[in-house]
Design a protein around this motif. Sequence first.
Motif, PDB file in Angstrom:
ATOM      1  N   PRO A 196       6.756  -2.733  -9.212  1.00 32.94           N
ATOM      2  CA  PRO A 196       7.719  -2.084  -8.322  1.00 32.94           C
ATOM      3  C   PRO A 196       7.776  -0.569  -8.380  1.00 32.94           C
ATOM      4  O   PRO A 196       8.479   0.038  -7.559  1.00 32.94           O
ATOM      5  N   ALA A 197       7.091   0.094  -9.295  1.00 32.69           N
ATOM      6  CA  ALA A 197       7.265   1.542  -9.470  1.00 32.69           C
ATOM      7  C   ALA A 197       6.915   2.306  -8.194  1.00 32.69           C
ATOM      8  O   ALA A 197       5.878   2.062  -7.572  1.00 32.69           O
ATOM      9  N   GLU A 198       7.778   3.269  -7.817  1.00 36.20           N
ATOM     10  CA  GLU A 198       7.559   4.046  -6.594  1.00 36.20           C
ATOM     11  C   GLU A 198       7.573   5.548  -6.834  1.00 36.20           C
ATOM     12  O   GLU A 198       7.592   6.337  -5.897  1.00 36.20           O
ATOM     13  N   THR A 199       7.541   5.970  -8.105  1.00 38.04           N
ATOM     14  CA  THR A 199       7.447   7.389  -8.453  1.00 38.04           C
ATOM     15  C   THR A 199       6.228   7.583  -9.342  1.00 38.04           C
ATOM     16  O   THR A 199       5.725   6.632  -9.952  1.00 38.04           O
ATOM     17  N   VAL A 200       5.769   8.824  -9.444  1.00 37.75           N
ATOM     18  CA  VAL A 200       4.610   9.100 -10.293  1.00 37.75           C
ATOM     19  C   VAL A 200       4.929   8.751 -11.744  1.00 37.75           C
ATOM     20  O   VAL A 200       4.111   8.134 -12.445  1.00 37.75           O
ATOM     21  N   ALA A 201       6.109   9.111 -12.206  1.00 43.46           N
ATOM     22  CA  ALA A 201       6.494   8.775 -13.583  1.00 43.46           C
ATOM     23  C   ALA A 201       6.534   7.264 -13.774  1.00 43.46           C
ATOM     24  O   ALA A 201       6.092   6.742 -14.810  1.00 43.46           O
ATOM     25  N   GLY A 202       7.057   6.546 -12.789  1.00 46.55           N
ATOM     26  CA  GLY A 202       7.101   5.091 -12.884  1.00 46.55           C
ATOM     27  C   GLY A 202       5.735   4.461 -12.878  1.00 46.55           C
ATOM     28  O   GLY A 202       5.498   3.457 -13.564  1.00 46.55           O
ATOM     29  N   ILE A 203       4.816   5.034 -12.121  1.00 45.34           N
ATOM     30  CA  ILE A 203       3.447   4.521 -12.087  1.00 45.34           C
ATOM     31  C   ILE A 203       2.811   4.648 -13.466  1.00 45.34           C
ATOM     32  O   ILE A 203       2.168   3.716 -13.963  1.00 45.34           O
ATOM     33  N   ILE A 204       2.990   5.790 -14.099  1.00 39.61           N
ATOM     34  CA  ILE A 204       2.410   5.984 -15.438  1.00 39.61           C
ATOM     35  C   ILE A 204       3.024   5.000 -16.428  1.00 39.61           C
ATOM     36  O   ILE A 204       2.327   4.430 -17.280  1.00 39.61           O
ATOM     37  N   GLU A 205       4.337   4.765 -16.314  1.00 42.04           N
ATOM     38  CA  GLU A 205       4.988   3.795 -17.204  1.00 42.04           C
ATOM     39  C   GLU A 205       4.418   2.395 -16.994  1.00 42.04           C
ATOM     40  O   GLU A 205       4.203   1.649 -17.968  1.00 42.04           O
ATOM     41  N   SER A 208       3.773   4.589  -3.188  1.00 45.37           N
ATOM     42  CA  SER A 208       4.785   4.720  -2.149  1.00 45.37           C
ATOM     43  C   SER A 208       4.568   6.049  -1.432  1.00 45.37           C
ATOM     44  O   SER A 208       3.906   6.965  -1.951  1.00 45.37           O
ATOM     45  N   ALA A 209       5.142   6.183  -0.238  1.00 38.65           N
ATOM     46  CA  ALA A 209       4.976   7.431   0.515  1.00 38.65           C
ATOM     47  C   ALA A 209       5.482   8.654  -0.256  1.00 38.65           C
ATOM     48  O   ALA A 209       4.803   9.691  -0.281  1.00 38.65           O
ATOM     49  N   PRO A 210       6.660   8.594  -0.912  1.00 41.17           N
ATOM     50  CA  PRO A 210       7.096   9.774  -1.672  1.00 41.17           C
ATOM     51  C   PRO A 210       6.154  10.122  -2.829  1.00 41.17           C
ATOM     52  O   PRO A 210       5.896  11.306  -3.086  1.00 41.17           O
ATOM     53  N   ALA A 211       5.635   9.118  -3.530  1.00 42.49           N
ATOM     54  CA  ALA A 211       4.705   9.393  -4.629  1.00 42.49           C
ATOM     55  C   ALA A 211       3.411   9.985  -4.095  1.00 42.49           C
ATOM     56  O   ALA A 211       2.848  10.928  -4.679  1.00 42.49           O
ATOM     57  N   ALA A 212       2.906   9.448  -2.995  1.00 43.08           N
ATOM     58  CA  ALA A 212       1.686   9.985  -2.393  1.00 43.08           C
ATOM     59  C   ALA A 212       1.884  11.431  -1.958  1.00 43.08           C
ATOM     60  O   ALA A 212       0.997  12.279  -2.121  1.00 43.08           O
ATOM     61  N   ARG A 213       3.070  11.750  -1.393  1.00 41.30           N
ATOM     62  CA  ARG A 213       3.374  13.117  -0.941  1.00 41.30           C
ATOM     63  C   ARG A 213       3.405  14.067  -2.127  1.00 41.30           C
ATOM     64  O   ARG A 213       2.846  15.175  -2.079  1.00 41.30           O
ATOM     65  N   GLN A 214       4.057  13.652  -3.222  1.00 42.97           N
ATOM     66  CA  GLN A 214       4.135  14.500  -4.412  1.00 42.97           C
ATOM     67  C   GLN A 214       2.743  14.794  -4.953  1.00 42.97           C
ATOM     68  O   GLN A 214       2.414  15.941  -5.298  1.00 42.97           O
ATOM     69  N   LEU A 215       1.908  13.784  -5.026  1.00 43.06           N
ATOM     70  CA  LEU A 215       0.561  13.963  -5.557  1.00 43.06           C
ATOM     71  C   LEU A 215      -0.307  14.805  -4.622  1.00 43.06           C
ATOM     72  O   LEU A 215      -1.040  15.695  -5.071  1.00 43.06           O
ATOM     73  N   ALA A 234      -2.640   1.193   1.004  1.00 45.74           N
ATOM     74  CA  ALA A 234      -1.680   2.009   1.746  1.00 45.74           C
ATOM     75  C   ALA A 234      -1.079   1.226   2.901  1.00 45.74           C
ATOM     76  O   ALA A 234      -0.791   1.763   3.959  1.00 45.74           O
ATOM     77  N   PHE A 235      -0.890  -0.079   2.688  1.00 49.61           N
ATOM     78  CA  PHE A 235      -0.221  -0.925   3.679  1.00 49.61           C
ATOM     79  C   PHE A 235       1.301  -0.768   3.545  1.00 49.61           C
ATOM     80  O   PHE A 235       1.950  -0.257   4.461  1.00 49.61           O
ATOM     81  N   PRO A 236       1.915  -1.145   2.404  1.00 48.83           N
ATOM     82  CA  PRO A 236       3.368  -0.930   2.274  1.00 48.83           C
ATOM     83  C   PRO A 236       3.674   0.564   2.130  1.00 48.83           C
ATOM     84  O   PRO A 236       3.065   1.254   1.310  1.00 48.83           O
ATOM     85  N   TYR A 237       4.614   1.047   2.908  1.00 47.07           N
ATOM     86  CA  TYR A 237       4.981   2.463   2.909  1.00 47.07           C
ATOM     87  C   TYR A 237       5.901   2.782   1.741  1.00 47.07           C
ATOM     88  O   TYR A 237       5.732   3.768   1.045  1.00 47.07           O
ATOM     89  N   ARG A 238       6.886   1.924   1.521  1.00 45.21           N
ATOM     90  CA  ARG A 238       7.791   2.021   0.369  1.00 45.21           C
ATOM     91  C   ARG A 238       8.671   0.779   0.375  1.00 45.21           C
ATOM     92  O   ARG A 238       8.672  -0.003   1.325  1.00 45.21           O
ATOM     93  N   GLY A 239       9.414   0.565  -0.705  1.00 42.01           N
ATOM     94  CA  GLY A 239      10.371  -0.536  -0.756  1.00 42.01           C
ATOM     95  C   GLY A 239       9.746  -1.910  -0.768  1.00 42.01           C
ATOM     96  O   GLY A 239      10.365  -2.873  -0.303  1.00 42.01           O
ATOM     97  N   ARG A 273       3.020   7.396   9.530  1.00 37.74           N
ATOM     98  CA  ARG A 273       1.901   6.575   9.035  1.00 37.74           C
ATOM     99  C   ARG A 273       0.653   7.424   8.835  1.00 37.74           C
ATOM    100  O   ARG A 273      -0.055   7.287   7.832  1.00 37.74           O
ATOM    101  N   LEU A 274       0.371   8.300   9.787  1.00 38.40           N
ATOM    102  CA  LEU A 274      -0.790   9.179   9.663  1.00 38.40           C
ATOM    103  C   LEU A 274      -0.631  10.107   8.464  1.00 38.40           C
ATOM    104  O   LEU A 274      -1.565  10.266   7.659  1.00 38.40           O
ATOM    105  N   ASP A 275       0.541  10.710   8.311  1.00 40.22           N
ATOM    106  CA  ASP A 275       0.769  11.633   7.196  1.00 40.22           C
ATOM    107  C   ASP A 275       0.611  10.918   5.856  1.00 40.22           C
ATOM    108  O   ASP A 275      -0.010  11.458   4.916  1.00 40.22           O
ATOM    109  N   TYR A 276       1.185   9.731   5.749  1.00 40.13           N
ATOM    110  CA  TYR A 276       1.084   8.951   4.513  1.00 40.13           C
ATOM    111  C   TYR A 276      -0.371   8.629   4.180  1.00 40.13           C
ATOM    112  O   TYR A 276      -0.817   8.780   3.032  1.00 40.13           O
ATOM    113  N   THR A 277      -1.135   8.224   5.166  1.00 41.13           N
ATOM    114  CA  THR A 277      -2.528   7.848   4.924  1.00 41.13           C
ATOM    115  C   THR A 277      -3.366   9.060   4.554  1.00 41.13           C
ATOM    116  O   THR A 277      -4.253   8.985   3.694  1.00 41.13           O
TER     117      THR A 277
END
Length: 357
Positions: free
Chosen positions: A11-20, A45-52, A78-83, A103-107
């Motif tokens: 379920p992790a949706e942040t960069v910190a959560g992904i590392i955990e 998730s879209a916010p994590a992808a944007r941060q990276l 990159a199918f699920p956007y978030r949640g 969708r374009l920006d996220y991809t």
Amino acid sequence: MTISYCTNVHPAETVAGIIEQLDRFSVPIREELGADVLGLGLWLSAPAARQLAADPAVRRGLRRELDARGLVVHTLNAFPYRGFHEPVVKHSVYHPRWTEKARLDYTRDCATVLATLLPDDAEHGSISTLPLGWRTEWTPADDSRATAALAELTEYLARLSRPIRLAVEPEPGCVLDTMADAVGWLAGRVDPEHIGVCLDTCHLAVSFADPAETVRLIAEAGLRVYKVQASAALEAPAGHADALARFIEPRYLHQVRALKDGVVHAADDLPAAYGALPADAPWRVHFHVPLHAEPDAPLATTTGVLREAVAALDTPAHIEVETYTWTVLPDFRDHRLVEGIAAELRWAAHHLEGVRA
């Protein structure tokens, strides 16, 4: 063919959560397999992808975290956007559609990230994406908007420092419901050097399509299978649809198809199938089940479709084990996730032609 497991099961949706989650799940899975390196089909998730994407230093930091743990990334989901682990997901997973700038920006963000994470010796990376959107209210004008968005993405991919390919993933109930629909829509509309298909073998099985014929259709259209999602559907033989009822759950959409007298009958979710589909026909359900596991009789899984599809491929593809439904399986136990995913990867390495764990 490279093999990974898809982290959209976590379920992790942040960069910190992904590392955990790398430490909680991915490294133990690698250790369970006794492997020096484990492939991840990373979901961002879209916010994590944007941060990276916005910060090269953050991308390089994630690459170092992966390298230090013996984890490699050839492909992103990159199918699920978030949640994706909200209590109810259902149709929300198909938003934003390919008609929307989000969708374009996220991809694009995902492509930027993958260009950094991709191993130095990799030929290319792949990103799976949704089949345009859910089918209802889709118009010819939406076709034009989606075509323009994919053309804009193609220009972006061509400018990246590493070769990244988009893999469009047909799914029952969507604009591109079957692989035949996807081939018909994409061929002549996209540049096949940058955009191809993702062959999800659960979706393929639910559509009752012939695996080898489907692979031939893709090739004859001049398209490439850039990614295979190694997945299996639930199947109930004719007269035994009631055995599927224990798999009804509220989070995900579980499309159902029944085959009778050569005609495929459709329902958009498992509860809606009862009374709507012929009971005296075999049913297949879009419910990803662990590759190595056999459900209680009379139910079965469609791993045979997976094996036939991979055997028919004549060009390498990224193989991603994508059983995201572990936590909604009947009688799921959280402590079994590491050993379960490891068992799926062992199964894939043993049963799929040309695949190694």
